[in-house]
Design a protein around this motif. Structure first.
Motif, PDB file in Angstrom:
ATOM      1  N   ARG B  58      -4.430  -3.697  -2.291  1.00 53.48           N
ATOM      2  CA  ARG B  58      -5.341  -4.785  -2.975  1.00 53.48           C
ATOM      3  C   ARG B  58      -6.508  -4.062  -3.439  1.00 53.48           C
ATOM      4  O   ARG B  58      -7.608  -4.413  -2.694  1.00 53.48           O
ATOM      5  CB  ARG B  58      -5.458  -5.687  -2.018  1.00 53.48           C
ATOM      6  N   SER B 177      -4.056  -2.880 -11.154  1.00 51.63           N
ATOM      7  CA  SER B 177      -3.856  -2.967  -9.844  1.00 51.63           C
ATOM      8  C   SER B 177      -2.393  -3.146  -9.553  1.00 51.63           C
ATOM      9  O   SER B 177      -1.548  -3.964 -10.356  1.00 51.63           O
ATOM     10  CB  SER B 177      -4.559  -4.281  -9.095  1.00 51.63           C
ATOM     11  N   ALA B 179      -1.140  -4.841  -6.841  1.00 48.55           N
ATOM     12  CA  ALA B 179      -1.160  -6.030  -6.402  1.00 48.55           C
ATOM     13  C   ALA B 179      -1.185  -6.956  -7.503  1.00 48.55           C
ATOM     14  O   ALA B 179      -1.703  -7.122  -8.640  1.00 48.55           O
ATOM     15  CB  ALA B 179      -2.320  -6.177  -5.576  1.00 48.55           C
ATOM     16  N   MET B 182      -4.995  -9.990  -6.898  1.00 48.51           N
ATOM     17  CA  MET B 182      -6.031  -9.607  -6.817  1.00 48.51           C
ATOM     18  C   MET B 182      -7.309 -10.748  -7.253  1.00 48.51           C
ATOM     19  O   MET B 182      -6.990 -11.521  -8.137  1.00 48.51           O
ATOM     20  CB  MET B 182      -6.157  -8.472  -7.837  1.00 48.51           C
TER      21      MET B 182
END
Lengths: 175, 433
Positions: B58, B177, B179, B182
């Protein structure tokens, strides 16, 4: 790559004489660097010289940044002084090899004062860290403009363009 | 890659912690953040965990400046952690980031640093992708007429797009990212960090001046530490000290976000260094040399172009970005971890659209301070290399971080390691250490 470096050279005899003279210039210049006599580095430059070391990536894209960028003898002298007296780095030896000197343009007769001579030369820069192997630190090319002053050649502009884009940690000494 | 890295005390699978005990466990020293174990810099296992939990976790990772890909079809070959990605600008001008790995056999298909294209074509079997990473064409998808072959009937292109990352941009800076959930980038950076980030990236269009790239044979975290370590700046760098870019006793600050992962190392250049320092301070800084004079001091001039009390801000944006504002020389450094003992640094130097010729040349001259040949830059590279060699080769197993006590985070004193401790407080949490 650089404007003017694809020009037709002048007559063969002038080219041969200038090539020999520039080869001698490189020999003395590299000898000065390789023995670490950086306080004499500035002696090879004209007052208004431009000196730059940059990657081929930048040169090809016309980007102006220099790994080393000096305008004029003052900045060249300051860098030499900093390396000799202020900078912290591991001890190392450098060896330069130059070849393939090519005269690409001459403005003036070549032998008269004020003549400008453009040339390119290949260089190989070896680095030996004292506790490590000898490595090829840079494979590159000098794009030079010399000016004749008082009978001798001085660098008006030296662009050291290296192909070795990913530098092994850093470049301490000039090229 | 770095051949000098292979010399002493380094064999193929050498892992220092394994030499210490067969059943070695990664347990942080009981002294807490004032004690840093060497294995965070040397262990391949820890490195793998960092890639998984930090770079692929993250975090918002820097991937490009928008000025590098201004037009539709422009792309840049970049990295998230050590993972190759492509940053691409679509025809509708939106920016997309996807893995530089063909969905077919895994070929890293994009080989140019920067370019412009209508589509991405893998050179191996000519699978093609559009500018957002969707699979477009597969040669001989239906086989050869009369001979069969080809993909099964139920094969759907849309099941085989390139792996896409989350993307966000902030004032011309592109982050990505792995992730998918985010927080917004502003929140990720925090108001403390945004304040100085927005000084460099204030909406003025950037003009790229060029690139440096180097391999630094040291762990990636050491570069973050270096810029969360105001203590070294006044001691290692004669240039900073002597010419007053940063001296102990002048106005400095080490600002961090509340989580401690980002930082801003800031200083305000005094007009007269010699007067700003008392004799006792000069004596402690053994690299301070009053006799140094520059033949051409132009490159240390500071053109006050920013609305900021600081003349220098060096920002560490977790986990892979440094934003450099050293007087008027501006740039970013993109950190690409390269195993526990190495990192690749990609430097992008820039000015602003509208800079006149003299301002551009001023930035170019001042660039001599930074980069792999910079008066400051090369010293950091050397010191970090020495540190890595020390922790790699020595049987001792930890470093000490006690300046300023046990506090973490923002400080006004430069004789303080709170910001490094703060970063490792966050790191331990993310890494489960």
């Amino acid at each position: 790559m650089y404007a003017g470096y694809d020009m037709q050279p002048p007559d063969a005899r002038t080219v041969r004489e200038l090539r020999l003279e520039i080869e001698e210039f490189h020999t003395e210049y590299c000898n000065m660097l390789d023995r670490g006599a950086l306080d004499h580095w500035v002696d090879f430059f004209a007052e208004d010289a431009l000196y730059r070391v940059t990657s081929r990536e930048n040169a090809d894209a016309g980007l102006r940044v220099g790994l080393v960028y000096a305008e004029g003898r003052g900045m060249i002298r300051d860098r030499a002084f900093a390396i000799l007296h202020t900078q912290m780095f591991a001890p190392r030896y450098m060896q330069h090899f130059t070849s393939n000197v090519r005269i690409v343009a001459v403005e003036g007769t070549g032998s008269s004062d004020g003549s400008l001579i453009k040339s390119q030369s290949n260089y190989l820069l070896l680095q030996t860290l004292v506790d490590g192997p000898t490595t090829i630190h840079q494979s590159g090319r000098y794009y030079d403009t010399f000016v004749r002053q008082g009978g001798r050649l001085l660098i008006r502009e030296r662009q050291c363009v290296y192909d070795t884009v990913l530098i092994a940690n850093d470049l301490v000494y000039p090229v | 890659m770095y051949s000098a890295n292979t010399v002493i005390g380094q064999t193929g699978s050498f892992a220092k912690e394994k030499r210490q005990a067969q059943d070695f466990e990664f347990k942080w020293p009981s002294q807490g953040l004032t004690s840093i174990p060497d294995w965070i810099y040397t262990s391949p296992e820890i490195y793998e965990r960092e890639i998984e939990r930090i770079f692929h976790g993250r975090t918002w990772n820097f991937v490009a400046l928008e000025a590098e890909i201004p037009n539709p079809g422009d792309y840049k070959r970049s990295f998230v952690g050590p993972t190759p990605v492509v940053v691409s600008r679509n025809l509708d001008s939106t920016v997309h980031v996807f893995e530089n790995r063909c969905a077919h056999r895994g070929v890293e298909f994009c080989r140019q640093h920067l370019g412009n294209t209508k589509e991405f074509v893998c050179p191996y079997h000519s699978w093609s992708y559009d500018l957002v990473g969707n699979l477009q064409g597969i040669p001989f998808k239906r086989g050869l007429k009369g001979e069969g072959g080809g993909m099964p009937k139920d094969f759907k292109n849309s099941d085989h797009n390139l792996k896409k990352l989350s993307v966000t941009t902030l004032n011309g800076v592109v982050f990505a990212s792995f992730a998918t959930d985010m927080e917004p980038i502003e929140e990720y950076l925090s108001p403390e960090i945004l304040k100085d980030f927005n000084v460099v990236f204030a909406g003025r269009k950037l003009k790229i001046l060029g690139y440096y790239r180097n391999e630094l044979p040291g762990n990636w975290k050491l570069y973050h530490e270096n810029l969360k370590d105001p203590y070294h700046a006044t001691l290692l760098h004669s240039f900073l000290v002597t010419f007053g870019l940063m001296v102990a006793g002048s106005k400095n600050g080490m600002i961090t976000d509340p989580k401690g992962r980002h930082g801003t190392l800031a200083s305000a250049k005094p007009d007269n260094v010699a007067e700003a320092l008392d004799d006792a301070t000069k004596k402690e800084m053994r690299n301070y040399r009053e006799d140094f004079k520059l033949a051409d001091g132009r490159f240390l001039d500071y053109v006050r172009e920013f609305d900021s009390p600081w003349s220098v801000t060096m920002q560490t944006i977790w986990p892979n970005l440094i934003v450099q504002r050293e007087l008027n020389t501006l740039g970013i450094r993109h950190i690409i971890p390269n195993g526990p003992h190495s990192q690749i640094m990609m430097w992008t130097m820039f000015g602003y659209e509208g800079d006149d010729e003299e301002m551009t040349r001023h930035r170019l001259r001042q660039g001599n301070l930074m980069g792999p040949s910079g008066f400051l830059g090369l010293e950091d590279n050397e010191a970090i290399k020495f540190l890595q060699e020390g922790v790699r080769r020595s049987p001792s197993d930890r470093g000490v971080l006690k300046l300023g006590g046990e506090t973490t985070g923002t400080t006004t004193s430069v004789i303080d390691e709170s910001a490094i401790r703060g970063m490792y407080a966050h790191y331990r949490q993310e890494m489960g250490l």
